[in-house]
Design an enzyme around this catalytic site. Structure first.
Site, PDB file in Angstrom:
ATOM      1  CE  LYS A 158      -2.976   2.316   4.763  1.00 48.44           C
ATOM      2  NZ  LYS A 158      -2.757   1.406   3.617  1.00 48.44           N
TER       3      LYS A 158
ATOM      4  CB  SER B 122      -0.955   0.027   1.196  1.00 51.63           C
ATOM      5  OG  SER B 122      -0.254   0.197   2.406  1.00 51.63           O
TER       6      SER B 122
END
Length: 198
Positions: free
Chosen positions: A89, A21
């Site tokens: 993230k 990701s």
């Protein structure tokens, strides 16, 4: 051992990257050090790559895996073995920001288009249209591999609306220590410097 626990609690902690990701910034099984000093005052900034606790239901059982044997488990507890069960993230918005997707494929923060040259595929951002106002004390986070990141966008329908509490942030990704060929400090892109708070 006491020093190791103190360092893990207040200064540095080791983590590994469990998924694609954050590519190309972070690759699967990269080992990183997360520093906590920057957030002693709770001042998380846009563009920071942060490690945070699962807000609830963001991680699959595979992504939640921890050390697999007694020795590694002990080392994990004192911060000498990379920890699992967290997410990593990039912070796109902080409390008070308005995030909108997308203006001709570009994400905007407070009306400012972001030039996200660090992404694996910038065109993948426009797959989901949304507009959110980030609540005070919360963050809007997204992966750099927008086509393969289950981030704030995928949790818009959750009770928290995809926003992550600043209190759940463990720290800021600071240094990649493995593999040696890619070791080095993790820098924040300049793209967020021109975004003004509304």
């Amino acid at each position: 051992m006491v020093m190791a626990v103190v360092v893990k609690t207040f200064f540095l902690q080791a983590f590994y990257i469990p998924s694609e990701s954050m590519e190309p910034t972070m690759l699967v099984d990269d080992k990183i050090l997360v520093q906590k000093v920057s957030y002693w005052g709770g001042d998380v900034k846009r563009g920071d790559v942060v490690v945070f606790d699962d807000p609830g239901g963001w991680l699959s059982p595979e992504d939640s895996r921890h050390a697999s044997n007694f020795v590694q488990s002990g080392l994990e507890k004192i911060g000498l073995f990379p920890t699992g069960g967290h997410l990593i993230k990039r912070v796109i918005g902080v409390g008070g920001d308005t995030i909108r997707c997308c203006s001709e494929g570009k994400l905007t923060v407070n009306g400012k288009e972001l030039d996200e040259s660090y992404l694996l595929d910038e065109s993948a951002t426009k797959d989901k249209t949304f507009e959110v106002k980030v609540r005070k004390g919360y963050l809007w986070v997204m992966g750099d591999n927008r086509g393969n990141s289950y981030d704030s966008r995928g949790h818009l329908g959750d009770p928290g609306g995809g926003q992550v509490s600043e209190k759940s942030v463990v720290g800021k990704a600071w240094l990649r220590v493995w593999p040696f060929g890619r070791a080095g400090f993790i820098h924040k892109p300049e793209t967020f410097e021109t975004v003004n708070r509304k």
